[in-house]
Design a protein around this motif. Structure first.
Motif, PDB file in Angstrom:
ATOM      1  N   ARG A 109      -4.957   2.387  -3.759  1.00 17.71           N
ATOM      2  CA  ARG A 109      -3.623   2.976  -3.958  1.00 17.71           C
ATOM      3  C   ARG A 109      -2.527   1.995  -3.532  1.00 17.71           C
ATOM      4  O   ARG A 109      -1.955   2.099  -2.465  1.00 17.71           O
ATOM      5  CB  ARG A 109      -3.497   4.300  -3.207  1.00 17.71           C
ATOM      6  CG  ARG A 109      -4.507   5.349  -3.656  1.00 17.71           C
ATOM      7  CD  ARG A 109      -4.126   6.737  -3.231  1.00 17.71           C
ATOM      8  NE  ARG A 109      -4.114   6.879  -1.781  1.00 17.71           N
ATOM      9  CZ  ARG A 109      -3.705   7.995  -1.157  1.00 17.71           C
ATOM     10  NH1 ARG A 109      -3.278   9.022  -1.861  1.00 17.71           N
ATOM     11  NH2 ARG A 109      -3.715   8.057   0.143  1.00 17.71           N
ATOM     12  N   GLN A 110      -2.248   1.059  -4.415  1.00 15.89           N
ATOM     13  CA  GLN A 110      -1.280   0.006  -4.141  1.00 15.89           C
ATOM     14  C   GLN A 110      -0.319  -0.175  -5.308  1.00 15.89           C
ATOM     15  O   GLN A 110      -0.622   0.168  -6.442  1.00 15.89           O
ATOM     16  CB  GLN A 110      -1.995  -1.327  -3.880  1.00 15.89           C
ATOM     17  CG  GLN A 110      -2.806  -1.364  -2.599  1.00 15.89           C
ATOM     18  CD  GLN A 110      -3.430  -2.724  -2.376  1.00 15.89           C
ATOM     19  OE1 GLN A 110      -3.856  -3.381  -3.318  1.00 15.89           O
ATOM     20  NE2 GLN A 110      -3.473  -3.153  -1.123  1.00 15.89           N
ATOM     21  N   SER A 124       0.826  -1.206   0.000  1.00 18.20           N
ATOM     22  CA  SER A 124       0.000   0.000   0.000  1.00 18.20           C
ATOM     23  C   SER A 124       0.860   1.256   0.000  1.00 18.20           C
ATOM     24  O   SER A 124       2.028   1.242   0.416  1.00 18.20           O
ATOM     25  CB  SER A 124      -0.908   0.019   1.227  1.00 18.20           C
ATOM     26  OG  SER A 124      -0.133   0.184   2.412  1.00 18.20           O
ATOM     27  N   LEU A 125       0.280   2.337  -0.459  1.00 21.11           N
ATOM     28  CA  LEU A 125       0.948   3.633  -0.391  1.00 21.11           C
ATOM     29  C   LEU A 125       1.310   3.973   1.045  1.00 21.11           C
ATOM     30  O   LEU A 125       2.394   4.498   1.316  1.00 21.11           O
ATOM     31  CB  LEU A 125       0.033   4.713  -0.965  1.00 21.11           C
ATOM     32  CG  LEU A 125       0.486   6.170  -0.762  1.00 21.11           C
ATOM     33  CD1 LEU A 125       1.815   6.426  -1.469  1.00 21.11           C
ATOM     34  CD2 LEU A 125      -0.585   7.141  -1.252  1.00 21.11           C
ATOM     35  N   GLY A 142      -9.276   2.693  -5.609  1.00 24.04           N
ATOM     36  CA  GLY A 142      -9.226   3.533  -4.427  1.00 24.04           C
ATOM     37  C   GLY A 142      -8.291   3.032  -3.348  1.00 24.04           C
ATOM     38  O   GLY A 142      -8.152   3.671  -2.307  1.00 24.04           O
ATOM     39  N   TRP A 159       1.755   0.599 -10.445  1.00 29.74           N
ATOM     40  CA  TRP A 159       0.954   1.396  -9.524  1.00 29.74           C
ATOM     41  C   TRP A 159      -0.508   1.371  -9.966  1.00 29.74           C
ATOM     42  O   TRP A 159      -0.818   1.517 -11.144  1.00 29.74           O
ATOM     43  CB  TRP A 159       1.483   2.823  -9.532  1.00 29.74           C
ATOM     44  CG  TRP A 159       0.657   3.879  -8.863  1.00 29.74           C
ATOM     45  CD1 TRP A 159       0.081   4.962  -9.452  1.00 29.74           C
ATOM     46  CD2 TRP A 159       0.373   3.998  -7.468  1.00 29.74           C
ATOM     47  NE1 TRP A 159      -0.560   5.747  -8.519  1.00 29.74           N
ATOM     48  CE2 TRP A 159      -0.395   5.172  -7.284  1.00 29.74           C
ATOM     49  CE3 TRP A 159       0.676   3.214  -6.353  1.00 29.74           C
ATOM     50  CZ2 TRP A 159      -0.852   5.582  -6.039  1.00 29.74           C
ATOM     51  CZ3 TRP A 159       0.218   3.618  -5.109  1.00 29.74           C
ATOM     52  CH2 TRP A 159      -0.531   4.791  -4.958  1.00 29.74           C
ATOM     53  N   ASP A 160      -1.414   1.171  -8.996  1.00 34.95           N
ATOM     54  CA  ASP A 160      -2.839   1.105  -9.325  1.00 34.95           C
ATOM     55  C   ASP A 160      -3.634   1.810  -8.235  1.00 34.95           C
ATOM     56  O   ASP A 160      -3.544   1.449  -7.055  1.00 34.95           O
ATOM     57  CB  ASP A 160      -3.293  -0.352  -9.441  1.00 34.95           C
ATOM     58  CG  ASP A 160      -4.738  -0.480  -9.924  1.00 34.95           C
ATOM     59  OD1 ASP A 160      -5.389   0.569 -10.136  1.00 34.95           O
ATOM     60  OD2 ASP A 160      -5.210  -1.611 -10.078  1.00 34.95           O
ATOM     61  N   GLU A 161      -4.381   2.827  -8.630  1.00 33.35           N
ATOM     62  CA  GLU A 161      -5.280   3.494  -7.682  1.00 33.35           C
ATOM     63  C   GLU A 161      -6.707   3.513  -8.211  1.00 33.35           C
ATOM     64  O   GLU A 161      -7.549   4.273  -7.724  1.00 33.35           O
ATOM     65  CB  GLU A 161      -4.790   4.918  -7.397  1.00 33.35           C
ATOM     66  CG  GLU A 161      -4.558   5.777  -8.615  1.00 33.35           C
ATOM     67  CD  GLU A 161      -3.985   7.140  -8.261  1.00 33.35           C
ATOM     68  OE1 GLU A 161      -4.114   7.543  -7.080  1.00 33.35           O
ATOM     69  OE2 GLU A 161      -3.409   7.794  -9.140  1.00 33.35           O
ATOM     70  N   SER A 162      -6.979   2.653  -9.183  1.00 35.01           N
ATOM     71  CA  SER A 162      -8.308   2.643  -9.807  1.00 35.01           C
ATOM     72  C   SER A 162      -9.392   2.187  -8.842  1.00 35.01           C
ATOM     73  O   SER A 162     -10.541   2.615  -8.946  1.00 35.01           O
ATOM     74  CB  SER A 162      -8.304   1.739 -11.050  1.00 35.01           C
ATOM     75  OG  SER A 162      -7.967   0.409 -10.694  1.00 35.01           O
ATOM     76  N   SER A 222       3.427   9.002  -4.062  1.00 31.88           N
ATOM     77  CA  SER A 222       2.520   8.482  -5.091  1.00 31.88           C
ATOM     78  C   SER A 222       2.960   8.909  -6.485  1.00 31.88           C
ATOM     79  O   SER A 222       2.814   8.150  -7.453  1.00 31.88           O
ATOM     80  CB  SER A 222       1.087   8.936  -4.822  1.00 31.88           C
ATOM     81  OG  SER A 222       0.970  10.345  -4.914  1.00 31.88           O
TER      82      SER A 222
END
Length: 324
Positions: free
Chosen positions: A295-296, A249-250, A293, A288-291, A272
């Motif tokens: 944020r990982q 995770s972020l 929500g 990186w994927d925040e689609s 980020s």
């Protein structure tokens, strides 16, 4: 908050630098001395009778040079100090490509090696990873560090019995002089010992806050930090503490002790932004994927990612004259 003091079982060291901060040229001197030595000689080159003349400095400073070369990860002991001293792979990458530390990436890598895990530079690790005061004095940092050592000793996680107030005072003073630079009339000047500044002052991680002796840990974007160095640090953190995880995770990358966010003093926005560029930097091995929500960062091939090749690529692409 998790503590690497407790998790790694490292032997904590609050001395060895002989009160001298790291100086320009020292790491290359140590590296070259080891490279020139014959098998069986490296263990003695810093304390034999020729060391003073070979290095051109006093005995205590020779020992300080050895300390910084080991603490920064440019050199390492075989068999935990029982064998020979040898150059590390990352030490070769840095000092053979950038012997005068002209590129900011070299300084960020050295800082990472000093501060990402406890050990030879325990105060350095504590200040960046477990000390949560953005503004502080030397005394406050020393007091908090002494309290932490007392807690570790009571929990039987620290066997060192020679940690005194004076030992920590000297270590904290050396820490400050490694990163902070005094100014006079807008010009940079040397610290109290009259010596040259540490190269790590160029990172501007610790700044003087006011004339009363207060300092600030400067968190936020780091424009001189190369993406390759950030990715190198992230992979090292991931493999060391989460080797079986396919995602991070972020929050972990930005805030956990030993993470790139903590060691490089990046805030969440700056972290980020770095993570969003990982796909290109790692050829798709990290994404990186925040689609959703969450944020990982997802690892598609963490084992196949050669983090040292990232650094080699950095040096192949750089113009030292422009970077200086």
């Amino acid at each position: 908050m998790r503590s690497l003091f407790e998790e790694t079982g490292a032997r904590l060291q609050f001395a060895g630098h002989e009160t001298f901060p790291l100086r320009y040229g020292w790491l290359k001197k140590a590296f070259d001395a080891v490279e020139r030595s014959k098998p069986g000689e490296t263990k003695q080159i810093f304390n034999n009778e020729r060391a003073i003349s070979d290095f051109g400095v006093g005995k205590n400073m020779v020992l300080s040079i050895r300390h910084w070369a080991l603490a920064s990860g440019m050199l390492s002991w075989d068999d935990e100090g029982l064998g020979e001293i040898r150059p590390t792979q990352i030490g070769r990458l840095i000092l053979e490509q950038d012997p005068y530390l002209e590129h900011p990436g070299s300084l960020w890598l050295i800082h990472w090696n000093l501060a990402s895990t406890p050990g030879r530079a325990a105060t350095w690790y504590y200040a960046f990873n477990e000390f949560n005061e953005p503004f502080f004095s030397r005394d406050l940092l020393r007091q908090r560090l002494m309290r932490r050592c007392d807690e570790l000793r009571e929990a039987k996680r620290l066997n060192e019995t020679r940690i005194t107030e004076m030992t920590l005072k000297r270590d904290v003073d050396c820490f400050i002089r490694t990163y902070a630079v005094r100014t006079a009339g807008g010009s940079r000047v040397a610290f109290e010992d009259g010596g040259l500044e540490s190269p790590l002052t160029e990172l501007s991680l610790v700044q003087i806050h006011d004339a009363s002796g207060s300092f600030q840990l400067r968190r936020g974007p780091k424009t001189t930090l190369p993406d390759q160095v950030f990715a190198y640090a992230l992979v090292a953190f991931w493999r060391e503490f989460y080797p079986t995880r396919r995602e991070l995770s972020l929050e972990a990358i930005a805030h956990e002790p030993g993470s790139p966010g903590r060691v490089f003093l990046l805030d969440e926005d700056a972290t980020s932004e770095r993570l969003a560029r990982l796909d290109e930097i790692t050829a798709g091995k990290l994404r990186w994927d925040e689609s959703t929500g969450l944020r990982q960062v997802y690892a598609h091939d963490l084992r196949g990612l050669d983090e040292k090749r990232l650094i080699a690529t950095l040096y192949l692409s750089m113009d030292l004259g422009a970077a200086a």
